[in-house]
Scaffold this motif. Structure first.
Motif: not given
Length: 861
Positions: A126, A146, A181-182, A185, A189, A201, A206
């Motif tokens: 990330m 990723l 971040k999880v 995401l 992105l 993504f 996701y």
């Protein structure tokens, strides 16, 4: 190379701990090996040296034939691994990967991100994606890696690692960074890749994947617990809470809830894990998680397995489940309300909350302020919740609070029966009937007269007919499976075998003899009822019959023919018009005549149309008179509108509308009366002859006959003031039995709608400007009225002014009124609680904009 604050803090802390507490001579060798490998990767262009350095580092990740000591492996993973990953990211380029033509270097490079500690690999990926400038090979390569990282289940491994018992001190900043971040995401992105973003993504792809990963992490937790290990689901709870806060609860719970429903069905361990998962949700995310969970859970028993007694243990959860979802929100569906209240009813520890909820719901339902200011949708929502609560509570529980329920019910019924909106009144009647039947099952039932043909009434009655209290079976709360075909009973089948007689003939031996189905019914459609008295032929005879006659047949016949006589004899009608209007206004039904109200109203409208000035003066003066019922005052308003509508039409259209009147036995127009004095039906032979001639006649073209309507003046123009202005004179003066600004809000609402209709019918008349000015002043005086029906009429009145008054006169004579009306309309369109009021305000604003555009187009050269 820059390090993120979380990783820097974790690395420095771990390094200091190892140096001070564990002076192992093998650890400096690890650091030396890592430094040499990083130097080789940074400076060497030889594929052999690079592959050798990577394989040496890969030994510290496990899985190789030459394993290292556990201390060395821990030292590498804790202190040096992030630096190695950042070095690999910095060297990523097409030329560097092509140093090994067979692809071995690229494969070995990817394995450091896919077969390593998932938390550090994820954060470095990330970080690299966010720091890479512009579209490039490195950016897309990291995005592809990723994508693979997500598809092979490494996010589940990441959460599983956070759930395991921590042998080392945890760092909140590191977990918070990992959490952001999880969950974030897709946004990160999407902002970085722009048009090159990968479908994996996308949020709709996701978050279902993340829900599947949460299930896998919880399965690992269950395995740990079965093996006797302690673990925590706090990180998973925070992930779930943060996703729901960001508005993605449907995507993740649509995957999570069905699987947890199956897993918790026969496992107490899984139920305990789910309870702990919900208990660990942060307070700021409790509302979002519970709302999404109740929406996604099909039945209350499933919700009970997933939540347990969370509503009893957690005050925030209790507030959300018993207050916010029931009182402060009303957009949820009926199955959701049933699931929520059924959850409260399933456990003995939660049932007191259900009783308290019912008391508070009825207290709100009985509040006059809530009836006036709450939208109809919210009132219906609360009513549904009350009916569901009553279905779940037993007789002993209701008897304990019977006095409170009765007091709230009486207050609520009174407020709703006084409302000017029919749906609100119907709502009060249905709920009052159900409450009365539950708190007084032994007494006579409370019954109201209302129409249950609309969707809201049918849904409320269906909720009232739910099963007994505590019945939360799948049959009561969800679709039942299709019935399985079974064999008929043995006795019945034997009887059918023994007897050859058809089932229709088993009713009795004389069924064939008693049947008269073979006879043809006699046609009685042309028969007429024989009457002993003749129909009156003159207006004065009708007046005499309606006032003094004791002959009910003559009284009924006079009422039926009165409208036709009025239209046929206008001169005679004008002589007694006011007297006749007075008789019809006070006329009461003496017999069960069909459509009495419609006959009386049609006759009164006919008198008003025939002599509009005198009758309108009388009716408008009686509207504010003493000793009149509310029904009579509303009848006056209805007659004025219908008469104005008839006067504003051309005469030919008036005759057409009268001819098509559904009232039987009424002579609608003079032309019709002279041509068909007996209102007789053409004989059958004449119809047959005409049809035969029509079928034998050949026509080359036959269009619809059209008759041009002659241009005639608007008859409402001369009398509009008599209909309109007297109704505005005394609306603010209360009488002993009549107070428009007090309790008689229903009549006030009808008055506002009547004035709006009269204003609209006065289009293109000379008095329209004066009427518009007076009507806007009336609207301005009542613009903040609390009754919804009144506000709807006021908004309709503003639209009628904009449609009826010429644009030039509006801006020339009423500029200040228009400016004030514009600001008020904008406020109503934004803040009014009633949807219809907001819609009417928006329409009026659009009319204002159209008016402005029209004037600008005329003024432009």
């Amino acid at each position: 190379m820059l390090r993120s604050p979380a990783r820097q803090f974790a690395a420095d802390s771990s390094l200091a701990r190892h140096v001070s507490c564990r002076m192992d001579p093998a650890l400096p060798a690890v650091r030396l090996t890592v430094q040499e490998a990083i130097h080789t990767l940074s400076s060497s262009e030889d594929a052999g040296h690079i592959l050798s350095a990577l394989k040496t580092l890969k030994r510290y990740l496990g899985g190789s034939e030459d394993p290292v000591l556990p201390e060395e492996k821990e030292e590498f993973a804790t202190v040096h691994f992030s630096a190695v990953l950042r070095c690999l990211v910095s060297k990523l380029s097409p030329g560097w990967l092509e140093l090994s033509p067979d692809g071995q270097l690229e494969q070995l490079w990817e394995s450091f991100f896919l077969d390593s500690p998932p938390d550090q690999a994820f954060l470095v990926l990330m970080e690299a994606i966010e720091s890479t400038a512009g579209p490039s090979f490195r950016l897309m390569k990291m995005a592809r890696v990723l994508e693979t990282f997500l598809s092979v289940g490494r996010v589940a491994a990441l959460m599983e690692e956070q759930c395991q018992p921590q042998t080392k001190p945890s760092f909140p900043l590191f977990q918070e960074t990992l959490l952001s971040k999880v969950v974030g995401l897709p946004d990160l992105l999407g902002n970085r890749l722009q048009w090159d973003n990968l479908t994996q993504f996308f949020p709709q792809n996701y978050f279902p994947l993340l829900g599947q990963e949460v299930v896998q992490a919880l399965k690992a937790v269950v395995n740990f617990l079965q093996g006797g290990l302690d673990c925590s689901v706090s990180f998973v709870s925070r992930v779930l809470g943060k996703v729901c806060i960001q508005g993605r609860k449907r995507e993740i719970l649509s995957v999570l809830v069905p699987q947890l429903t199956v897993l918790t069905q026969d496992s107490c361990l899984w139920q305990g894990v789910c309870w702990r998962l919900m208990e660990q949700v942060p307070d700021r995310a409790v509302e979002a998680v519970l709302t999404g969970l109740v929406e996604a859970t099909p039945r209350p028993e499933v919700l009970s397995r997933l939540l347990g007694n969370l509503v009893v243990k957690n005050k925030k959860a209790q507030f959300v489940m018993t207050r916010k979802l029931l009182f402060l929100q009303y957009q949820h569906t009926t199955p959701m309300v049933r699931s929520l209240l059924g959850y409260l009813a399933l456990d003995s520890q939660r049932r007191p909350l259900l009783t308290q909820v019912l008391k508070e719901l009825l207290e709100t339902w009985g509040s006059s302020s809530a009836v006036r200011h709450a939208p109809l949708e919210q009132q219906c929502y609360i009513s549904k919740a009350i009916l569901v609560c009553l279905a779940h509570l037993g007789e002993p529980e209701l008897q304990d609070i019977r006095d409170e329920l009765l007091a709230s019910m009486m207050a609520g019924v009174k407020c709703r029966l006084d409302s000017s909106l029919p749906p609100v009144r119907r709502l009060g009647m249905i709920v009052a009937e159900v409450i009365s039947s539950r708190i007084h099952p032994e007494g006579p039932p409370l019954k109201f007269q209302y129409e249950d043909d609309d969707e809201m009434s049918r849904e409320l009655l269906a909720l009232a007919a739910l099963g007994p209290a505590g019945d939360c079976s799948s049959e009561a709360w969800g679709p039942s499976p299709a019935p399985v075909a079974t064999e008929p009973p043995v006795e019945t089948s034997e009887k059918m075998v023994e007897s050859d007689v058809p089932p229709a003939q088993l009713r009795g031996s004389d069924s064939e003899l008693d049947s008269d189905d073979e006879f043809i019914p006699y046609d009685m459609s042309g028969d007429k009822e024989l009457k002993s008295s003749k129909e009156p032929l003159y207006i004065r005879d009708c007046v005499e019959a309606l006032t003094t006659s004791e002959d009910m047949e003559r009284w009924e016949a006079s009422l039926k023919v009165l409208e036709g006589l009025v239209y046929r004899s206008p001169a005679a009608t004008r002589e007694v018009s006011v007297e006749l209007a007075k008789v019809l206004l006070h006329l009461e039904e003496k017999t069960c005549v069909a459509e009495f109200e419609q006959l009386r109203q049609s006759a009164l409208v006919a008198v008003t149309v025939t002599d509009p000035e005198q009758v309108a003066k009388y009716l408008t003066s009686q509207f504010y008179g003493l000793n009149y019922s509310l029904r009579q005052r509303m009848d006056i308003l209805d007659v004025l509108v219908l008469a104005a509508q008839a006067l504003s039409r051309p005469r030919s259209l008036q005759r057409l509308s009268r001819h098509s009147s559904p009232v039987s036995g009424t002579l609608c127009s003079p032309a019709l009366a002279s041509s068909q004095p007996g209102n007789a039906v053409a004989p059958d032979w004449q119809v047959v002859v005409e049809e035969r001639i029509r079928s034998k006649t050949r026509r080359f073209s036959k269009g619809c006959p059209r008759r041009e309507l002659a241009g005639v003046p608007n008859e409402f123009n001369c009398v509009a003031g008599y209909f309109f202005f007297p109704l505005l004179q005394h609306f603010d003066r209360p009488l002993v039995t009549f107070d428009l600004l007090g309790d008689d809000q229903l009549v006030l609402g009808r008055l506002t709608h009547t004035l709006a209709s009269l204003m609209y019918l006065a289009v293109n008349t000379t008095v329209a400007v004066s009427m518009g000015k007076a009507l806007l002043e009336f609207v301005w005086a009542l613009r903040f009225h609390v009754d919804i029906y009144v506000r709807r009429g006021l908004l309709s009145a503003v639209s009628s002014v904009l449609l009826s008054v010429p644009p030039e006169r509006l801006l020339g004579d009423l500029p200040d009124e228009l400016l004030e009306a514009r600001s008020w309309l904008a406020d109503v369109a934004e803040k009014d609680v009633d949807e219809d009021c907001r819609e009417l305000a928006v329409r009026a604003l659009l009319l204002l904009e159209r008016l402005k555009d029209k004037l600008l187009s005329r003024s432009s050269p």
